[in-house]
Write a protein that holds these residues in place. Structure first.
Motif, PDB file in Angstrom:
ATOM      1  N   VAL A  58     -50.246  10.994  15.823  1.00  0.00           N
ATOM      2  CA  VAL A  58     -50.277  10.992  17.291  1.00  0.00           C
ATOM      3  C   VAL A  58     -49.159  10.109  17.843  1.00  0.00           C
ATOM      4  CG1 VAL A  58     -51.601  10.270  19.315  1.00  0.00           C
ATOM      5  CG2 VAL A  58     -52.711  11.567  17.493  1.00  0.00           C
ATOM      6  N   ALA A  59     -48.989   8.912  17.272  1.00  0.00           N
ATOM      7  CA  ALA A  59     -47.929   8.019  17.739  1.00  0.00           C
ATOM      8  C   ALA A  59     -46.555   8.638  17.526  1.00  0.00           C
ATOM      9  CB  ALA A  59     -48.024   6.675  17.010  1.00  0.00           C
ATOM     10  N   ALA A  60     -46.345   9.249  16.360  1.00  0.00           N
ATOM     11  CA  ALA A  60     -45.057   9.885  16.072  1.00  0.00           C
ATOM     12  C   ALA A  60     -44.790  11.024  17.048  1.00  0.00           C
ATOM     13  CB  ALA A  60     -45.027  10.401  14.639  1.00  0.00           C
ATOM     14  N   SER A  61     -45.835  11.747  17.409  1.00  0.00           N
ATOM     15  CA  SER A  61     -45.671  12.880  18.324  1.00  0.00           C
ATOM     16  C   SER A  61     -45.108  12.433  19.667  1.00  0.00           C
ATOM     17  CB  SER A  61     -47.012  13.592  18.533  1.00  0.00           C
ATOM     18  OG  SER A  61     -47.469  14.161  17.335  1.00  0.00           O
ATOM     19  N   MET A 266     -45.911   3.084  16.182  1.00  0.00           N
ATOM     20  CA  MET A 266     -45.288   2.654  17.421  1.00  0.00           C
ATOM     21  C   MET A 266     -44.308   1.500  17.153  1.00  0.00           C
ATOM     22  SD  MET A 266     -47.130   1.366  20.961  1.00  0.00           S
ATOM     23  CE  MET A 266     -48.013   0.045  20.113  1.00  0.00           C
ATOM     24  N   ILE A 267     -44.727   0.545  16.354  1.00  0.00           N
ATOM     25  CA  ILE A 267     -43.855  -0.600  16.024  1.00  0.00           C
ATOM     26  C   ILE A 267     -42.607  -0.122  15.284  1.00  0.00           C
ATOM     27  CG2 ILE A 267     -43.666  -2.676  14.599  1.00  0.00           C
ATOM     28  CD1 ILE A 267     -46.625  -3.211  15.265  1.00  0.00           C
ATOM     29  N   LEU A 268     -42.787   0.766  14.310  1.00  0.00           N
ATOM     30  CA  LEU A 268     -41.649   1.274  13.552  1.00  0.00           C
ATOM     31  C   LEU A 268     -40.648   1.994  14.470  1.00  0.00           C
ATOM     32  CD1 LEU A 268     -43.299   2.728  10.303  1.00  0.00           C
ATOM     33  CD2 LEU A 268     -41.680   0.821  10.446  1.00  0.00           C
ATOM     34  N   ASP A 269     -41.158   2.851  15.346  1.00  0.00           N
ATOM     35  CA  ASP A 269     -40.263   3.642  16.190  1.00  0.00           C
ATOM     36  C   ASP A 269     -39.525   2.780  17.201  1.00  0.00           C
ATOM     37  OD1 ASP A 269     -39.649   6.655  16.943  1.00  0.00           O
ATOM     38  OD2 ASP A 269     -39.837   5.524  18.802  1.00  0.00           O
ATOM     39  N   VAL A 270     -40.253   1.902  17.865  1.00  0.00           N
ATOM     40  CA  VAL A 270     -39.614   1.047  18.880  1.00  0.00           C
ATOM     41  C   VAL A 270     -38.682   0.040  18.209  1.00  0.00           C
ATOM     42  CG1 VAL A 270     -40.006  -0.635  20.702  1.00  0.00           C
ATOM     43  CG2 VAL A 270     -41.505   1.365  20.505  1.00  0.00           C
ATOM     44  N   GLY A 271     -39.120  -0.520  17.072  1.00  0.00           N
ATOM     45  CA  GLY A 271     -38.304  -1.526  16.398  1.00  0.00           C
ATOM     46  C   GLY A 271     -37.040  -0.978  15.801  1.00  0.00           C
ATOM     47  N   LEU A 272     -37.089   0.244  15.252  1.00  0.00           N
ATOM     48  CA  LEU A 272     -35.919   0.833  14.592  1.00  0.00           C
ATOM     49  C   LEU A 272     -35.168   1.826  15.487  1.00  0.00           C
ATOM     50  CD1 LEU A 272     -37.351   1.501  11.025  1.00  0.00           C
ATOM     51  CD2 LEU A 272     -35.902  -0.395  11.772  1.00  0.00           C
ATOM     52  N   GLY A 273     -35.878   2.416  16.432  1.00  0.00           N
ATOM     53  CA  GLY A 273     -35.254   3.472  17.247  1.00  0.00           C
ATOM     54  C   GLY A 273     -34.428   2.947  18.391  1.00  0.00           C
TER      55      GLY A 273
END
Length: 273
Positions: A58-61, A266-273
């Motif tokens: 869901v978060a990845a979506s 969410m942390i992975l996407d915001v932190g790396l994206g």
């Protein structure tokens, strides 16, 4: 982590998507390898793992697919969100069609509750096909995002694509366990349980290559393709993953697993994206 991102920046986007999903497949195999150590696993742990899987998806979506897709769409207001809305619906409709056609059996469900066209296939095959359904949109999502980065679209970054692959890999780990363990508990050999468990994710590199190629070949479809992958993943979560965690008394554990998976993605996407 910076070295990993730099490495993927140098690769052809289709090859990058392929390598990234080899990683996600590898973590599925790692999860399935647990059958060589244990014959059983508590239902509470299994439901918690499945909840974690749903939270990541869901978060990845949203963070990795819908938000970048909307950001890169032309126009303003309602016009800007049309590609995301259309793509999201088509992705869900695609998985809806597969769900009705492909014979499969959800984890934690009785054999009499198998779905898709009627078939004499064994329970082991049907369980594997159920998880394979999960993995099609996951591989597609990684491929589409790497393709979007190569096209230089706003909102699509190598860091975000790597974060998505990492998140999907993390939730593939319990998926491998979730397929292999019930088979082992049912009496299948360790080797066969492992083989069925890891086989469910082989489709991911194939879907990733198709997704990256499609975006690179037909550039205007990118916002639609990102939302398509998101719609497919949300369909899987609502129609399959969540119901699988509600078949016993460990619903609270599954819910907290979901929350944990969402936060980590969410942390992975915001932190790396």
């Amino acid at each position: 982590m910076e070295d990993i991102i730099a490495y993927f920046e140098q690769l052809d986007p289709i090859l990058a998507a392929f390598y990234a999903t080899l990683f996600t497949w590898g973590l599925t195999a790692l999860g399935a390898s647990v059958v060589f150590l244990f014959k059983t696993m508590s239902r509470a742990a299994l439901d918690g793992m499945l909840g974690f899987t749903g939270g990541v998806m869901v978060a990845a979506s949203f963070w990795s697919l819908l938000a970048p897709g909307i950001e890169m769409s032309p126009g303003e207001g309602f016009v800007k969100v049309i590609p995301a809305a259309v793509g999201f619906f088509l992705g869900a409709a695609f998985l809806f069609g597969l769900d009705k056609i492909l014979p499969h059996l959800h984890i934690n469900f009785k054999e009499s509750e198998k779905e898709g066209i009627k078939t004499p296939w064994h329970k082991t095959t049907l369980l594997t096909l159920a998880i394979t359904l999960h993995n099609i949109p996951e591989g597609l999502a990684v491929g589409v995002l790497f393709g979007g980065v190569a096209m230089g679209m706003d909102g699509a970054t190598i860091g975000g694509a790597v974060a998505l692959a990492m998140g999907i890999g993390l939730q593939n780990l319990p998926e491998g366990v979730a397929v292999a363990m019930p088979l082992r508990r049912a009496g299948m050999s360790r080797k066969k349980s492992f083989m069925y468990g890891q086989a469910s994710a082989i489709v991911e590199p194939v879907a990733a290559v198709i997704g990256a190629w499609a975006v690179l070949t037909f550039e205007p479809i990118l916002p639609y393709a990102l939302a398509f992958a998101a719609g497919a993943m949300i369909f899987v979560v609502v129609e399959e993953v969540i119901p699988e965690t509600q078949q016993d008394k460990f619903t609270d554990i599954a819910t907290m697993g979901f929350i944990g998976g969402f936060i980590i993605m969410m942390i992975l996407d915001v932190g790396l994206g």
